[in-house]
Design an enzyme around this catalytic site. Structure first.
Site, PDB file in Angstrom:
ATOM      1  N   LYS A  35       0.845  -1.202   0.000  1.00 17.39           N
ATOM      2  CA  LYS A  35       0.000   0.000   0.000  1.00 17.39           C
ATOM      3  C   LYS A  35       0.878   1.249   0.000  1.00 17.39           C
ATOM      4  CE  LYS A  35      -0.411  -0.117   5.054  1.00 17.39           C
ATOM      5  NZ  LYS A  35      -1.312  -0.199   6.214  1.00 17.39           N
ATOM      6  N   ARG A 129      -9.841   0.017  15.618  1.00 14.81           N
ATOM      7  CA  ARG A 129      -9.587   0.857  14.452  1.00 14.81           C
ATOM      8  C   ARG A 129     -10.507   0.416  13.320  1.00 14.81           C
ATOM      9  NH1 ARG A 129      -3.766   1.061  11.496  1.00 14.81           N
ATOM     10  NH2 ARG A 129      -4.453  -1.048  10.910  1.00 14.81           N
ATOM     11  N   TYR A 247      17.082  29.438   8.538  1.00  9.91           N
ATOM     12  CA  TYR A 247      15.941  30.228   8.998  1.00  9.91           C
ATOM     13  C   TYR A 247      15.911  30.343  10.516  1.00  9.91           C
ATOM     14  CZ  TYR A 247      13.576  30.325   4.457  1.00  9.91           C
ATOM     15  OH  TYR A 247      13.233  30.558   3.152  1.00  9.91           O
ATOM     16  N   MET A 295      12.613  24.002   2.626  1.00 11.92           N
ATOM     17  CA  MET A 295      11.778  23.242   1.692  1.00 11.92           C
ATOM     18  C   MET A 295      12.611  22.495   0.668  1.00 11.92           C
ATOM     19  SD  MET A 295       8.714  24.540  -0.848  1.00 11.92           S
ATOM     20  CE  MET A 295       7.669  25.071   0.508  1.00 11.92           C
TER      21      MET A 295
END
Length: 351
Positions: A35, A129, A247, A295
């Site tokens: 998956k 679940r 940053y 990023m």
């Protein structure tokens, strides 16, 4: 030369991991969970390699994944769809020869109206679940057997903690399920469940992350690296004492350091939470991340790395040195999230 990050998927190692896991439970069938595009590594190519090696049972999460995988594998292998059918999907299960995993009373109602395909029953033994209520095995067993399921299954909640008493409680509950369907194969073990011993193997095991080199196997089980994630250094420069990196100016240089900026960032799956903790390996030498991960970029402190590092050099962020679960732990997560988070611009190559 492209600066795009590269993920080299070692399909032969994935196959070897499948064989290793298969050897843990002689007599049981070992499936492959593919998956989420084989946990980010490419379901079509991974599954084809496993099929050639002898794997004939696969698990995906969604109908769309199952249909895509059927096209890749052709007729023959069994493909189970874990999340089960929705309204309007029933004919597609039949036409693509997919097995619907029924895990709710709504699924049962839908399937009772279905053009007859094959189904499996997922029973909740304690995870809360997905899964049919355990009580249904007593109250509705005859009706459930009429569906002619090809598999009964459940899912372990705490298999990654071998000493957790929930494992034995779930196994005992599932034994009652298997006994109620004596002519139907049964499946309980996920990757970590494969390590819990013979009592958890039943008829079919369902490894996922372990195929891709993740999980924490016991000392007697060795898994191979499934993917090597590399980035290219695009800048090498001196960072001066008293200046900051990245940053927020969160990483202050207390002395002059040699720095290298790599073309990879959180858009590619290098998690921002790894700032100050992740390592990148240059020619087998670990170099720490300096400052926040951007990023598209990340900066390494290469002062203590190999001499003569230049732009164009490769940095390993996953691989033989940068082990999946260790890198994931540095980001405060686990291997599943790192692999499935690999971004679409990461070039997948297969070897």
């Amino acid at each position: 030369m492209s600066f795009l990050p590269r993920a080299t998927v070692l399909t032969s190692n994935i196959v070897d991991n499948w064989r290793t896991l298969d050897g843990l439970h002689p007599g049981a069938t070992t499936a492959a969970v593919v998956k989420a595009d084989a946990y980010g590594l490419g379901a079509a190519k991974v599954a084809r390699a496993l099929k050639i090696a002898g794997c004939q049972t696969f698990f995906v999460a969604y109908l769309e994944e199952g249909m895509t995988l059927r096209k890749a594998l052709g007729k023959g292998p069994r493909i189970f769809v874990l999340n089960g059918p929705a309204r309007g999907e029933l004919a597609a299960y039949r036409d693509a020869e997919l097995t619907a995993v029924l895990s709710s009373e709504l699924h049962l109602k839908l399937w009772s109206t279905a053009p007859r395909g094959t189904c499996a029953l997922h029973v909740d033994t304690g995870m809360n679940r997905l899964g049919l209520p355990l009580a249904m095995i007593d109250t509705e067993a005859t009706a459930l057997r009429r569906l002619a399921p090809v598999l009964v299954m459940s899912h372990l909640a705490c298999a990654d903690d071998p000493k957790n008493p929930a494992n034995l409680l779930q196994r005992r509950a599932f034994e009652a399920v298997a006994d109620a369907f004596p002519d139907t194969p049964a499946s309980l073990a996920n990757s970590a469940g494969c390590y819990l011993g013979k009592g958890y193997g039943f008829d079919l095991t369902r490894p996922g992350i372990a195929l891709y080199g993740g999980s924490t196997p016991p000392a007697n089980v060795t898994l191979k690296t499934a993917v090597v994630l590399e980035a290219t250094i695009i800048s090498v420069f001196k960072g001066h004492k008293g200046s900051a990196v990245g940053y927020g100016a969160t990483y202050l240089l207390t002395q002059d350091r040699m720095l290298a900026t790599c073309a990879i960032g959180y858009a590619d799956g290098l998690m921002r939470s790894g700032a100050g903790k992740l390592m990148g390996w240059v020619d087998g030498v670990a170099c720490p991340v300096a400052g926040r991960i951007s990023m598209d970029l990340v900066t390494l402190d290469i002062t203590d790395g190999p001499k003569g590092i230049k732009p164009g050099a490769h940095v390993e962020f996953l691989g033989e040195h940068a082990r999946l679960e260790a890198q994931a732990a540095a980001c405060g997560t686990f291997g599943y999230e790192l692999l499935t988070g690999l971004g679409p611009r990461v070039q997948r190559n297969y070897r």
